[in-house]
Design an enzyme around this catalytic site. Structure first.
Site, PDB file in Angstrom:
ATOM      1  CE  LYS A 123      12.191   1.301 -13.999  1.00  0.00           C
ATOM      2  NZ  LYS A 123      11.066   2.173 -13.712  1.00  0.00           N
ATOM      3  CB  ALA A 135       2.761   5.808  -8.315  1.00  0.00           C
ATOM      4  CB  SER A 179      -0.882   0.000   1.238  1.00  0.00           C
ATOM      5  OG  SER A 179      -0.047  -0.115   2.389  1.00  0.00           O
ATOM      6  N   GLY A 180       1.984   1.196  -0.682  1.00  0.00           N
ATOM      7  CA  GLY A 180       2.789   2.407  -0.849  1.00  0.00           C
ATOM      8  C   GLY A 180       2.182   3.276  -1.932  1.00  0.00           C
ATOM      9  CG  ASN A 181       3.609   6.943  -4.922  1.00  0.00           C
ATOM     10  OD1 ASN A 181       4.246   7.057  -5.970  1.00  0.00           O
ATOM     11  ND2 ASN A 181       2.709   7.837  -4.565  1.00  0.00           N
TER      12      ASN A 181
END
Lengths: 344, 344
Positions: free
Chosen positions: A206, A155, A11-13
């Site tokens: 990347k 995000a 439930s982060g960004n």
């Protein structure tokens, strides 16, 4: 066949942004999904004197990690991991990679055997001469089919609903269609490709290229050099995956959002690019910049460069990846940054 | 076999930058080139009270179009086109496309039949349902083998010798090697590919994509959207060339400097991106912005979009290129710019 029950693990960004899309789509596609709710597992912490789960469930906003964005009311924050995934048939892993091992320890044996999973976790697991993508780690441990999602996805921009694309590398076509149903909206286009490894590896590698792009910006070389470095980096990513993984598709790198588009986004902005640029301009070591600019979090690109270096050394293949090697040497071996483009 | 005698036809910003490289390499590879001098045809004009050819030949600097950059002393400015190309066996065309027809009128019948040429001219010639690359136009008119060079090459950066790459699409491998010898330096890497059409078309079509990227920046959509537009644009470029030209190589678009890298450079900065961004932010028509921002010169991207639109309409294929069509409609048909990403 019952309807799919979704659970978001993390439930982060990014987890909060993707939970918003899942919440909207579960309500929309009630033929496919159980529309009662989308549990999102939240590592409980206090924020402004209150529990984060309470904040999310009362205000429908993750005020700590995605402030200002309204979540659908069916997204329900749950502090207990086992409870969050109870009866779930569609598990979405979206957390910093260092928490995955512990999460799998808890979930082992407690997940529906007919469930499927998708991972949005960036990175790879390197142990000497072995390299594993997280989709394989999850699949092996929980015994469930695991796909991967990666793309040019900042995000906050996805949360604000500006036009974006992403790529799902699916394990089976049926899985792919399910994940597309769960995430796609008119402004978030989900492309499907039969390539879990390629999509996963793009998301990890990347960041090395983004560090190189930050070096170029720090050196003030201009857009020709930056585009050249991005091009060379993209081809080393592709080459690496084709050499060490089976059935990787060139399109994941050269044509999909997971590849070329994510390299572009990461090299335009993003933390890897920004911190690497500061490394050149401010002439401070990376650990000091991580403390100052990332609140003590690790800079993924330089750590992935080190993992990849260890792996390539074991395989005696360093010479085939000159840009990856330059990023490693500049970040960890005091090679002067002005040597970046020499011999590329 | 005698040594090659080079002539540069055109002396603007890019022509002067490339003449510098040619001058250096002609002196270096005396086994291949006649090292006495590199004539560069200059359209004579006055600058600060003096003739431009005199300025170049006395100061070894093109003070009007590439100020601040020293040219090798063997680069000699010549105002008469016939004299400039006399005895030349390696002709480099580098001028704005609108001057090519007149130049070919003058050169017709006066060029060594064993000569070869390379074009650095951006654009395509569209006449209704026919489309031609300039390499073919030159080759047909003068009867000499003509290659093409295009890449992520901002002229001022190449002139300052920061790390850059470019792509030569060659007609024969021998020609390719000659052009590589003429242009490559340690900081200017020349890749070779057997694809004149692909390389030429990249240089023309990328300007349409750069206009789209400028629209995205003007709208303030962020890096996800910008990367998505660049990715979609690159694929439409590839698709267009594969549909309408024979033997085009996918690599020219997806892997070479001419393709992915030049799209990146053009969408990061460059006039097409900047003017399109101003079109959205300042809400002024393009002809007014061309006068204000480009000193009255035409903005290539919107004119190429119009040419391509005319061509696709004749072929009844507009629907297959939605991004090209959106750029055309926004630029010429008053479609609101906010519709850019709709239905992509």
């Amino acid at each position: 066949m019952g309807k799919e029950k979704v659970a978001i693990i993390g439930s982060g960004n990014w987890g909060s942004a993707i939970a918003r899309l899942a919440g909207l789509n579960v309500s929309k596609h009630t033929d496919v999904f159980d529309d009662s709710r989308v549990p999102i597992w939240v590592f409980e912490e206090d924020f402004e004197g209150k529990k984060l789960t309470e904040i999310i469930n009362e205000s429908h906003e993750n005020k700590k990690y995605l402030p200002g964005i309204q979540l659908p009311e069916n997204v329900v924050a749950i502090p207990d991991l086992e409870e969050a995934v109870k009866d779930a048939t569609a598990l979405v892993f979206v957390m910093p990679h260092q928490f995955l091992a512990k999460t799998l320890d808890i979930l082992d044996g407690k997940v529906n055997k007919n469930a499927k999973a998708i991972t949005l976790i960036k990175g790879v697991e390197v142990k000497g001469a072995d390299i594993h993508i997280f989709a394989d780690v999850i699949e092996k441990r929980l015994g469930i089919s695991t796909s991967a999602l990666s793309g040019a996805n900042i995000a906050n921009e996805v949360a604000k609903d500006t036009f974006s694309e992403t790529t799902v590398g699916y394990r089976t076509e049926e899985d792919g269609k399910l994940w597309q149903k769960l995430f796609q909206t008119p402004n978030f286009k989900v492309q499907l490709i039969d390539d879990v490894a390629g999509v996963s590896l793009c998301g990890a590698l990347k960041n090395i290229v983004a560090v190189a792009a930050g070096f170029v910006d720090g050196l003030g070389y201009g857009d020709n050099s930056k585009a050249a470095i991005m091009r060379i980096g993209l081809l080393e990513m592709k080459h690496f995956c084709q050499e060490f993984f089976d059935n990787v598709k060139e399109e994941s790198f050269l044509q999909e959002s997971s590849g070329v588009a994510d390299v572009i986004t990461s090299c335009l902005g993003g933390r890897n690019k920004r911190v690497a640029e500061a490394f050149v301009k401010e002439k401070k070591p990376f650990d000091e910049l991580e403390k100052k600019m990332l609140n003590g979090q690790k800079l993924q690109g330089i750590h992935t460069a080190k993992d990849v270096h260890v792996f390539l050394k074991e395989r005696d293949r360093i010479g085939a990846y000159p840009l990856f090697d330059k990023v490693y040497q500049i970040s960890w071996e005091d090679l002067p940054v002005a040597k970046l483009t020499e011999g590329l």
